[in-house]
Design a protein around this motif. Sequence first.
Motif, PDB file in Angstrom:
ATOM      1  N   VAL A   1     -32.565  -5.776 -17.035  1.00 55.84           N
ATOM      2  CA  VAL A   1     -32.100  -4.445 -16.638  1.00 55.84           C
ATOM      3  C   VAL A   1     -32.501  -4.217 -15.189  1.00 55.84           C
ATOM      4  N   HIS A   2     -32.138  -3.057 -14.626  1.00 54.74           N
ATOM      5  CA  HIS A   2     -32.304  -2.843 -13.184  1.00 54.74           C
ATOM      6  C   HIS A   2     -33.558  -2.074 -12.798  1.00 54.74           C
ATOM      7  N   SER A   3     -34.281  -1.498 -13.774  1.00 54.36           N
ATOM      8  CA  SER A   3     -35.435  -0.667 -13.413  1.00 54.36           C
ATOM      9  C   SER A   3     -36.445  -0.633 -14.548  1.00 54.36           C
ATOM     10  N   LEU A   4     -37.675  -0.203 -14.224  1.00 53.35           N
ATOM     11  CA  LEU A   4     -38.708  -0.056 -15.246  1.00 53.35           C
ATOM     12  C   LEU A   4     -38.320   1.041 -16.233  1.00 53.35           C
ATOM     13  N   GLN A   5     -37.744   2.113 -15.746  1.00 55.76           N
ATOM     14  CA  GLN A   5     -37.312   3.192 -16.625  1.00 55.76           C
ATOM     15  C   GLN A   5     -36.362   2.660 -17.700  1.00 55.76           C
ATOM     16  N   ALA A   6     -35.430   1.807 -17.281  1.00 55.32           N
ATOM     17  CA  ALA A   6     -34.485   1.228 -18.232  1.00 55.32           C
ATOM     18  C   ALA A   6     -35.202   0.314 -19.226  1.00 55.32           C
ATOM     19  N   CYS A   7     -36.192  -0.435 -18.765  1.00 59.96           N
ATOM     20  CA  CYS A   7     -36.980  -1.294 -19.659  1.00 59.96           C
ATOM     21  C   CYS A   7     -37.654  -0.465 -20.746  1.00 59.96           C
ATOM     22  N   LEU A   8     -38.292   0.616 -20.323  1.00 61.33           N
ATOM     23  CA  LEU A   8     -39.041   1.450 -21.269  1.00 61.33           C
ATOM     24  C   LEU A   8     -38.109   2.161 -22.237  1.00 61.33           C
ATOM     25  N   GLU A   9     -36.964   2.571 -21.752  1.00 61.31           N
ATOM     26  CA  GLU A   9     -35.986   3.216 -22.631  1.00 61.31           C
ATOM     27  C   GLU A   9     -35.481   2.247 -23.697  1.00 61.31           C
TER      28      GLU A   9
ATOM     29  N   PHE B   1     -40.463  -5.381 -26.777  1.00 61.23           N
ATOM     30  CA  PHE B   1     -41.474  -5.196 -25.734  1.00 61.23           C
ATOM     31  C   PHE B   1     -40.809  -4.985 -24.370  1.00 61.23           C
ATOM     32  N   ALA B   2     -41.597  -4.472 -23.450  1.00 58.77           N
ATOM     33  CA  ALA B   2     -41.234  -4.432 -22.031  1.00 58.77           C
ATOM     34  C   ALA B   2     -42.453  -4.876 -21.237  1.00 58.77           C
ATOM     35  N   ILE B   3     -42.208  -5.375 -20.037  1.00 56.36           N
ATOM     36  CA  ILE B   3     -43.299  -5.715 -19.115  1.00 56.36           C
ATOM     37  C   ILE B   3     -43.384  -4.604 -18.088  1.00 56.36           C
ATOM     38  N   ALA B   4     -44.588  -4.040 -17.901  1.00 54.94           N
ATOM     39  CA  ALA B   4     -44.720  -2.887 -16.999  1.00 54.94           C
ATOM     40  C   ALA B   4     -46.033  -2.929 -16.232  1.00 54.94           C
ATOM     41  N   ASP B   5     -45.963  -2.605 -14.959  1.00 55.26           N
ATOM     42  CA  ASP B   5     -47.168  -2.365 -14.181  1.00 55.26           C
ATOM     43  C   ASP B   5     -47.865  -1.134 -14.770  1.00 55.26           C
ATOM     44  N   VAL B   6     -49.167  -1.186 -14.912  1.00 61.47           N
ATOM     45  CA  VAL B   6     -49.919  -0.125 -15.582  1.00 61.47           C
ATOM     46  C   VAL B   6     -49.767   1.215 -14.855  1.00 61.47           C
ATOM     47  N   LEU B   7     -49.876   1.215 -13.533  1.00 53.68           N
ATOM     48  CA  LEU B   7     -49.754   2.448 -12.762  1.00 53.68           C
ATOM     49  C   LEU B   7     -48.334   3.003 -12.837  1.00 53.68           C
TER      50      LEU B   7
END
Length: 252
Positions: free
Chosen positions: A157-165, A174-180
């Motif tokens: 996907v194109h963004s972290l927001q999209a990953c989390l959604e 799962f998603a991979i995300a920077d903690v901050l």
Amino acid sequence: MTELCMVKPLKLTLYVLLVCVVSAQAQVMKVVGGHNPWPPYIESDGSGLVNDILHAAFDSQGIELEIQTAPFSRMLILLEERKVDLIAALWWTERRHKTILFSQPYFHNELAVVSHQDSHADFRGAKSLRYKTVAAIRGYAYHELLESIEKVKVIDVHSLQACLEMVYKRRADFAIADVLAFAHEQKKAPELRALIAHLPVLLSWPLHIGVNRAHPQAEEIIERFNLGLAELKKTGRYQQIIAKYSSEGGQQ
């Protein structure tokens, strides 16, 4: 004899002028950096933690900085085509090192695996992602790790927001995300508080700027940034910037 004596000073004068012209051409006055929106590191308008550090470092060297935003995979193409001078936030990999010159690290990202808290996922390291579906940002360097995991299915996907959604809507395990960045997204969208980041973190990676090795001023851009970064740390300005965003993101 007189003519010979006159020729030598003339050659010296021409040489000095040539050196001055070359030096003037090599002097970096402005650089254009790019990245995808990645709050709080880079907002859609280019502002954020990365912008603040890079602006301050280049400003100390008398260099103007412009930050542009676009999907990350697109920015890598623009870097290759030298339509931007640098990628503003980049992780080092062996693959990238072949074509990109990296600066000294200016931050460290803690990358965690995120799941829905109701899934009761048992995460015990990268091998836990086998046979799972993982949402990931297209072009990010952690794809090299994911490629090494047996039978993992990656959804780009194109963004972290999209990953989390994707995880929130149960379209990915799962998603991979920077903690901050994850904490920042949860503040913006309360429904994402249903997601949890698993510890220990999956990866801890230093963050750099990166310039195409084919760029005629690549070495100067990197050198000037490194000098500016050292100056920021010496004066305490760097620590002030980090403290501002760490407190906003609730990071300890």
